[in-house]
Design a protein around this motif. Structure first.
Motif, PDB file in Angstrom:
ATOM      1  N   ALA B  10     -30.476 -66.539  96.623  1.00  0.00           N
ATOM      2  CA  ALA B  10     -29.094 -66.534  97.122  1.00  0.00           C
ATOM      3  C   ALA B  10     -28.384 -67.814  96.721  1.00  0.00           C
ATOM      4  O   ALA B  10     -29.013 -68.859  96.539  1.00  0.00           O
ATOM      5  CB  ALA B  10     -29.085 -66.391  98.640  1.00  0.00           C
ATOM      6  N   ARG B  11     -27.061 -67.688  96.559  1.00  0.00           N
ATOM      7  CA  ARG B  11     -26.267 -68.878  96.285  1.00  0.00           C
ATOM      8  C   ARG B  11     -24.904 -68.725  96.947  1.00  0.00           C
ATOM      9  O   ARG B  11     -24.170 -67.769  96.677  1.00  0.00           O
ATOM     10  CB  ARG B  11     -26.074 -69.085  94.779  1.00  0.00           C
ATOM     11  N   THR B  12     -24.602 -69.662  97.806  1.00  0.00           N
ATOM     12  CA  THR B  12     -23.279 -69.700  98.438  1.00  0.00           C
ATOM     13  C   THR B  12     -22.554 -70.932  97.919  1.00  0.00           C
ATOM     14  O   THR B  12     -23.110 -72.031  97.935  1.00  0.00           O
ATOM     15  CB  THR B  12     -23.423 -69.783  99.964  1.00  0.00           C
ATOM     16  N   PHE B  13     -21.343 -70.749  97.414  1.00  0.00           N
ATOM     17  CA  PHE B  13     -20.530 -71.886  96.988  1.00  0.00           C
ATOM     18  C   PHE B  13     -19.648 -72.316  98.144  1.00  0.00           C
ATOM     19  O   PHE B  13     -19.099 -71.470  98.853  1.00  0.00           O
ATOM     20  CB  PHE B  13     -19.615 -71.500  95.816  1.00  0.00           C
ATOM     21  N   THR B  14     -19.533 -73.622  98.325  1.00  0.00           N
ATOM     22  CA  THR B  14     -18.558 -74.081  99.312  1.00  0.00           C
ATOM     23  C   THR B  14     -17.278 -74.431  98.569  1.00  0.00           C
ATOM     24  O   THR B  14     -17.294 -75.216  97.622  1.00  0.00           O
ATOM     25  CB  THR B  14     -19.058 -75.324 100.068  1.00  0.00           C
ATOM     26  N   THR B  15     -16.201 -73.814  98.946  1.00  0.00           N
ATOM     27  CA  THR B  15     -14.911 -74.079  98.303  1.00  0.00           C
ATOM     28  C   THR B  15     -13.932 -74.517  99.387  1.00  0.00           C
ATOM     29  O   THR B  15     -14.178 -74.279 100.579  1.00  0.00           O
ATOM     30  CB  THR B  15     -14.364 -72.816  97.605  1.00  0.00           C
ATOM     31  N   PRO B  16     -12.834 -75.138  98.993  1.00  0.00           N
ATOM     32  CA  PRO B  16     -11.846 -75.566  99.979  1.00  0.00           C
ATOM     33  C   PRO B  16     -11.372 -74.411 100.866  1.00  0.00           C
ATOM     34  O   PRO B  16     -11.040 -74.613 102.034  1.00  0.00           O
ATOM     35  CB  PRO B  16     -10.692 -76.093  99.119  1.00  0.00           C
ATOM     36  N   SER B  17     -11.384 -73.196 100.316  1.00  0.00           N
ATOM     37  CA  SER B  17     -10.906 -72.066 101.115  1.00  0.00           C
ATOM     38  C   SER B  17     -12.063 -71.348 101.812  1.00  0.00           C
ATOM     39  O   SER B  17     -11.931 -70.187 102.183  1.00  0.00           O
ATOM     40  CB  SER B  17     -10.130 -71.098 100.228  1.00  0.00           C
ATOM     41  N   GLY B  18     -13.194 -72.027 101.965  1.00  0.00           N
ATOM     42  CA  GLY B  18     -14.305 -71.424 102.694  1.00  0.00           C
ATOM     43  C   GLY B  18     -15.474 -71.084 101.797  1.00  0.00           C
ATOM     44  O   GLY B  18     -15.371 -71.190 100.574  1.00  0.00           O
ATOM     45  N   THR B  54     -31.926 -70.140  85.226  1.00  0.00           N
ATOM     46  CA  THR B  54     -32.069 -71.090  84.126  1.00  0.00           C
ATOM     47  C   THR B  54     -31.978 -72.543  84.620  1.00  0.00           C
ATOM     48  O   THR B  54     -31.790 -73.451  83.811  1.00  0.00           O
ATOM     49  CB  THR B  54     -30.977 -70.865  83.061  1.00  0.00           C
ATOM     50  N   THR B  55     -32.067 -72.748  85.923  1.00  0.00           N
ATOM     51  CA  THR B  55     -32.107 -74.074  86.559  1.00  0.00           C
ATOM     52  C   THR B  55     -30.761 -74.810  86.579  1.00  0.00           C
ATOM     53  O   THR B  55     -30.694 -75.973  86.955  1.00  0.00           O
ATOM     54  CB  THR B  55     -33.140 -75.044  85.949  1.00  0.00           C
ATOM     55  N   LEU B  56     -29.681 -74.129  86.172  1.00  0.00           N
ATOM     56  CA  LEU B  56     -28.394 -74.821  86.151  1.00  0.00           C
ATOM     57  C   LEU B  56     -27.812 -74.975  87.546  1.00  0.00           C
ATOM     58  O   LEU B  56     -26.998 -75.867  87.794  1.00  0.00           O
ATOM     59  CB  LEU B  56     -27.397 -74.047  85.282  1.00  0.00           C
ATOM     60  N   LEU B  57     -28.223 -74.096  88.428  1.00  0.00           N
ATOM     61  CA  LEU B  57     -27.622 -74.047  89.746  1.00  0.00           C
ATOM     62  C   LEU B  57     -28.764 -73.964  90.755  1.00  0.00           C
ATOM     63  O   LEU B  57     -29.654 -73.134  90.619  1.00  0.00           O
ATOM     64  CB  LEU B  57     -26.778 -72.762  89.802  1.00  0.00           C
ATOM     65  N   ALA B  58     -28.733 -74.838  91.763  1.00  0.00           N
ATOM     66  CA  ALA B  58     -29.784 -74.786  92.778  1.00  0.00           C
ATOM     67  C   ALA B  58     -29.515 -73.621  93.715  1.00  0.00           C
ATOM     68  O   ALA B  58     -28.397 -73.476  94.202  1.00  0.00           O
ATOM     69  CB  ALA B  58     -29.817 -76.094  93.546  1.00  0.00           C
ATOM     70  N   PRO B  59     -30.523 -72.776  93.981  1.00  0.00           N
ATOM     71  CA  PRO B  59     -30.313 -71.693  94.943  1.00  0.00           C
ATOM     72  C   PRO B  59     -30.083 -72.272  96.330  1.00  0.00           C
ATOM     73  O   PRO B  59     -30.593 -73.339  96.649  1.00  0.00           O
ATOM     74  CB  PRO B  59     -31.642 -70.921  94.919  1.00  0.00           C
TER      75      PRO B  59
END
Ligand SMILES: Nc1ncnc2c1ncn2[C@@H]1O[C@H](COP(=O)(O)OP(=O)(O)OP(=O)(O)O)[C@@H](O)[C@H]1O
Ligand SMILES: [Mg+2]
Lengths: 249, 260
Positions: B10-18, B54-59
């Motif tokens: 899973a990957r959740t991005f934190t953005t200014p809009s939530g 591909t290790t670019l993004l930490a889960p």
């Protein structure tokens, strides 16, 4: 692995620099203008020091060169993030710190080369200083460039757009230049300014290089200059490598 | 033998809009030598999944191993065996094709001579001969895409991730790429995970399809299985199966708006 990777990255960016005369010479323009049009103004002013006015100005211009040249280095990585080059390199097994170190070595070398040209111009203008002192000045220029470029790349990795990056760098470099007395010795001013000035690392470096240019090497200024330059470089490279190590940075 | 296995990735991005839950939970099990097609609507989480693998993004959740190496514990080992072609490429437009290919080889620890030879070889394989000394910016869209693909093949990876590799390729180049992917698998046992929006491509090339929607796997199976399960016949179109599996109506319920 670290060494090998650093060499490959250094080579890549050094090759790009060598192909661009603009990049090689443009960064020198500002200090060169100060040298030509500001330097002569100082000739007969009382600067509160037995040193010749060129011995006071040129060390400041060297660090100014480094300050502005290296602080903006990060712009390149913002462009490379948008073309996907940064991610493409990050999926290869190249060591993470190498991605930073190869770049900052190129910057340090480029700025040292510009410093050499600047000092040659200064010699023509009338600068006289011992060779050892001049070489010490180059060493400080290179170490400062390495430190500031590391911080610049670290910041550039964290921001999304050049619009966020430029203002931050401007907000840091301008006060840093004014407060460190790069153009005129800060000791000419009031005591409080001298105190504030000692809060920036650059003040210690410029004092050290000014001493070196007068041939005084075993001084307190030199000791503090070396300690501050080394400490600042260690901190900056640590911050930089930490950012480059983090996945998804 | 399982080459890629993920559980609850899973990957959740934190953005200014939530927070944006790009990938909610992806479970995959991919065998050595498989060609797997990752399908799903725009924004489903395909690219995010590949960037994690591909290790670019930490889960932010779950776990995964690639070629026996844990993604988080040993990213360096994962990088050594993976090749990745990003959706939007990754070459410097102002460098020549040769320079980028050689640098890529050097980053994958080939010697100077080997990297130079490999650049020629890849240019031949991807139809880029004669373009080696051109700047990437001067290539056509499809030529540039082929350069991206060549970059990802540099070190003969055992696991190859291709994110929409055929976008911008003409029909001939597209079938050439299919041939190339098949020969990588047949001759070298390469495992290939590719995303695509061309369902004919998925049908023709992939052994198995994984359908992602809203950050989770909603269906998987061979093309024939998916057609039977979702469109009631192995001869149905993959398009209908895709629409049914992602819960979109097969034919527009409302007439399309006349103007936008
Ligand atoms: N860096 C990011 N920050 C915030 N949200 C992101 C980021 N990257 C992706 N997303 C969001 O995550 C979701 C999944 O994106 P992703 O790129 O994985 O989709 P995709 O399946 O590859 O789509 P496409 O078919 O259009 O390429 C989208 O809603 C996207 O907007
Ligand atoms: Mg995508």
């Amino acid at each position: 692995m670290l060494f090998h990777g650093t060499a490959i990255i250094f080579e890549r960016y050094a090759r790009q620099t060598l192909r661009s005369r603009f990049q090689i010479f443009f960064g020198m323009l500002m200090p060169l203008l100060y040298l030509l049009f500001f330097g002569p103004l100082l000739r007969d002013l009382p600067l509160g020091s037995p040193a010749d006015s060129w011995q006071i100005l040129v060390p400041g211009l060297l660090l100014q060169l480094s300050l502005f040249g290296a602080s903006f280095a990060g712009f390149a990585i913002i462009v490379e993030k948008s073309t996907g080059v940064v991610e493409r390199m990050r999926v290869t097994p190249v060591s993470r710190p190498a991605l930073l170190l190869g770049r900052v070595l190129r910057d340090a070398l480029l700025l040292t080369f510009q410093a050499v040209l600047l000092v040659l111009a200064a010699l023509l203008m009338g600068l006289r200083a011992p060779l050892a002192g001049i070489l010490i000045g180059f060493a400080f220029t290179a170490v400062l460039a390495l430190s500031l470029a590391s911080l610049s790349y670290a910041l550039a990795m964290r921001v999304a757009t050049p619009q966020e990056f430029g203002p931050v760098i401007n907000a840091v470099t301008m006060p840093a230049m004014l407060l460190s007395g790069l153009m005129l010795p800060i000791t000419l001013g009031p005591g409080w300014l001298d105190v504030v000035s000692h809060l920036t690392p650059f003040r210690y470096l410029v004092d050290a290089v000014r001493d070196a240019y007068t041939g005084s090497y075993a001084t307190a200024h030199m000791l503090y200059g070396v300690l501050v330059a080394a400490g600042f470089a260690a901190a900056a490279v640590t911050v930089g490598t930490r950012v480059f190590r983090r996945a998804g940075a | 033998m399982t080459v890629i296995s993920t559980s609850g990735l899973a990957r959740t991005f934190t953005t200014p809009s939530g927070p944006v839950e790009a990938v909610r939970s992806v479970d995959l099990s991919i065998r050595a030598g498989e060609i797997v097609g990752l399908l799903g609507p725009n924004g489903a989480g395909k690219t995010t999944t590949l960037r994690m693998l591909t290790t670019l993004l930490a889960p932010t959740g779950g776990a995964a191993t690639v070629a026996g190496h844990d993604l988080v514990a040993d990213p360096a080992a994962v990088r050594a065996v993976c090749g990745y072609v990003a959706q939007s490429g990754g070459v410097d437009p102002f460098l020549t094709v040769r320079e980028e290919l050689v640098t890529q080889g050097r980053l994958y620890r080939l010697s100077r001579a080997d990297a130079a030879a490999r650049a020629e070889e890849l240019a031949g394989a991807l139809g880029l001969d004669g373009l080696l000394d051109r700047k990437a910016v001067s290539l056509s869209g499809g030529q540039r895409r082929r350069l991206d693909i060549a970059m990802g093949l540099t070190h003969r990876p055992t696991v190859l991730f291709l994110d929409e590799p055929t976008t911008g390729l003409d029909p001939g180049s597209r079938t050439d790429l299919w041939e190339l992917v098949r020969s990588l698998r047949d001759d070298h046992g390469t495992t290939v995970v590719l995303t695509t929006h061309h369902l004919d491509e998925a049908d023709a090339l992939a052994d198995r399809l994984v359908l992602i929607d809203g950050g989770t796997v909603v269906a998987e199976g061979t093309p024939a299985e998916l057609k039977t399960r979702y469109a009631d016949s192995p001869d149905a179109s993959l398009q209908d199966a895709f629409l049914a599996a992602t819960g979109r109506p097969a034919t527009p319920a409302e007439p399309a708006p006349a103007a936008v």
